[in-house]
Design a protein around this motif. Sequence first.
Motif, mmCIF file in Angstrom:
data_model
loop_
_atom_site.group_PDB
_atom_site.id
_atom_site.type_symbol
_atom_site.label_atom_id
_atom_site.label_comp_id
_atom_site.label_asym_id
_atom_site.label_seq_id
_atom_site.Cartn_x
_atom_site.Cartn_y
_atom_site.Cartn_z
ATOM 1 N N LEU A 1 0.830 -1.064 0.015
ATOM 2 C CA LEU A 1 0.103 -0.175 0.055
ATOM 3 C C LEU A 1 1.043 1.273 -0.075
ATOM 4 N N PRO A 2 1.568 1.384 -0.922
ATOM 5 C CA PRO A 2 2.416 2.772 -0.897
ATOM 6 C C PRO A 2 1.446 3.866 -1.056
ATOM 7 N N GLU A 3 1.622 4.940 -0.543
ATOM 8 C CA GLU A 3 0.997 5.987 -0.431
ATOM 9 C C GLU A 3 0.761 6.741 -1.949
ATOM 10 N N ASP A 4 1.575 6.598 -2.881
ATOM 11 C CA ASP A 4 1.650 7.355 -3.919
ATOM 12 C C ASP A 4 1.119 6.462 -5.192
ATOM 13 N N SER A 5 0.540 5.385 -4.803
ATOM 14 C CA SER A 5 0.438 4.463 -5.868
ATOM 15 C C SER A 5 -1.322 4.574 -6.385
ATOM 16 N N TYR A 6 -1.589 4.402 -7.361
ATOM 17 C CA TYR A 6 -2.981 4.436 -7.807
ATOM 18 C C TYR A 6 -3.643 3.169 -7.479
ATOM 19 N N THR A 7 -2.647 2.063 -7.770
ATOM 20 C CA THR A 7 -3.262 0.603 -7.412
ATOM 21 C C THR A 7 -3.574 0.619 -5.984
ATOM 22 N N ALA A 8 -2.683 1.123 -5.108
ATOM 23 C CA ALA A 8 -3.015 0.758 -3.719
ATOM 24 C C ALA A 8 -4.235 1.761 -3.326
ATOM 25 N N SER A 9 -4.591 2.907 -3.896
ATOM 26 C CA SER A 9 -5.669 3.511 -3.453
ATOM 27 C C SER A 9 -7.096 2.991 -4.029
ATOM 28 N N LEU A 10 -6.834 1.987 -4.841
ATOM 29 C CA LEU A 10 -8.172 1.388 -5.277
ATOM 30 C C LEU A 10 -8.507 0.157 -4.178
ATOM 31 N N PHE A 11 -7.477 -0.296 -3.581
ATOM 32 C CA PHE A 11 -7.710 -1.305 -2.490
ATOM 33 C C PHE A 11 -7.994 -0.523 -0.972
ATOM 34 N N THR A 12 -7.818 0.815 -0.963
ATOM 35 C CA THR A 12 -8.181 1.426 0.061
ATOM 36 C C THR A 12 -8.990 2.377 0.008
ATOM 37 N N HIS A 13 -9.761 2.674 -1.235
ATOM 38 C CA HIS A 13 -10.900 3.593 -1.452
ATOM 39 C C HIS A 13 -12.099 3.398 -0.325
ATOM 40 N N GLU A 14 -12.359 4.560 -0.269
ATOM 41 C CA GLU A 14 -13.683 4.554 0.523
ATOM 42 C C GLU A 14 -14.910 3.769 0.019
ATOM 43 N N LYS A 15 -15.031 3.872 -1.241
ATOM 44 C CA LYS A 15 -16.115 3.047 -2.139
ATOM 45 C C LYS A 15 -15.869 1.370 -1.970
ATOM 46 N N GLY A 16 -14.664 0.976 -1.548
ATOM 47 C CA GLY A 16 -14.224 -0.209 -1.570
ATOM 48 C C GLY A 16 -14.261 -0.886 -3.088
ATOM 49 N N GLU A 17 -14.775 -2.066 -3.230
ATOM 50 C CA GLU A 17 -14.631 -2.575 -4.579
ATOM 51 C C GLU A 17 -15.764 -1.871 -5.660
ATOM 52 N N ASN A 18 -16.351 -1.297 -5.074
ATOM 53 C CA ASN A 18 -17.288 -0.287 -5.919
ATOM 54 C C ASN A 18 -16.613 0.559 -6.752
ATOM 55 N N ALA A 19 -15.348 0.919 -6.236
ATOM 56 C CA ALA A 19 -14.481 2.042 -7.109
ATOM 57 C C ALA A 19 -13.884 1.401 -8.164
ATOM 58 N N VAL A 20 -13.697 0.069 -8.205
ATOM 59 C CA VAL A 20 -12.992 -0.879 -9.302
ATOM 60 C C VAL A 20 -14.151 -1.071 -10.254
ATOM 61 N N LEU A 21 -15.476 -1.539 -9.659
ATOM 62 C CA LEU A 21 -16.540 -1.752 -10.534
ATOM 63 C C LEU A 21 -17.039 -0.537 -11.290
ATOM 64 N N GLU A 22 -16.861 0.356 -10.797
ATOM 65 C CA GLU A 22 -17.214 1.794 -11.433
ATOM 66 C C GLU A 22 -16.309 1.878 -12.779
ATOM 67 N N LYS A 23 -14.997 1.844 -12.271
ATOM 68 C CA LYS A 23 -14.003 2.017 -13.432
ATOM 69 C C LYS A 23 -14.190 1.142 -14.608
ATOM 70 N N LEU A 24 -14.428 -0.286 -14.135
ATOM 71 C CA LEU A 24 -14.750 -1.063 -15.276
ATOM 72 C C LEU A 24 -16.035 -0.845 -16.051
#
Length: 94
Positions: free
Chosen positions: A19-42
């Motif tokens: 979970l590096p702070e400057d990583s977009y990928t890490a931000s997807l795993f810690t996003h407040e929307k949870g997995e919904n953030a990735v589902l929305e991006k898809l």
Amino acid sequence: MDDTLAELFDVIEDRKETLPEDSYTASLFTHEKGENAVLEKLGEESTELVLAAKDDDHDEIAYEAADIVYHLLVLLSMKEMDLADLEAELEARR
């Protein structure tokens, strides 16, 4: 291509663990929307791919397809799945 996907998936898995702070990928795993953030991006990237295909824009098709593959791999990682799961399903469809 298999090596590229495997290397990308390894990076995604690493970002999930470290979970590096400057990583977009890490931000997807810690996003407040949870997995919904990735589902929305898809969903968003799928729409963009359809529009690029409609316009017959080969560069944009490749770009949006890559975004979909990336976010799909993130989703697989979130669901504790890996490339072997995807490959097994694709193999079963041959």
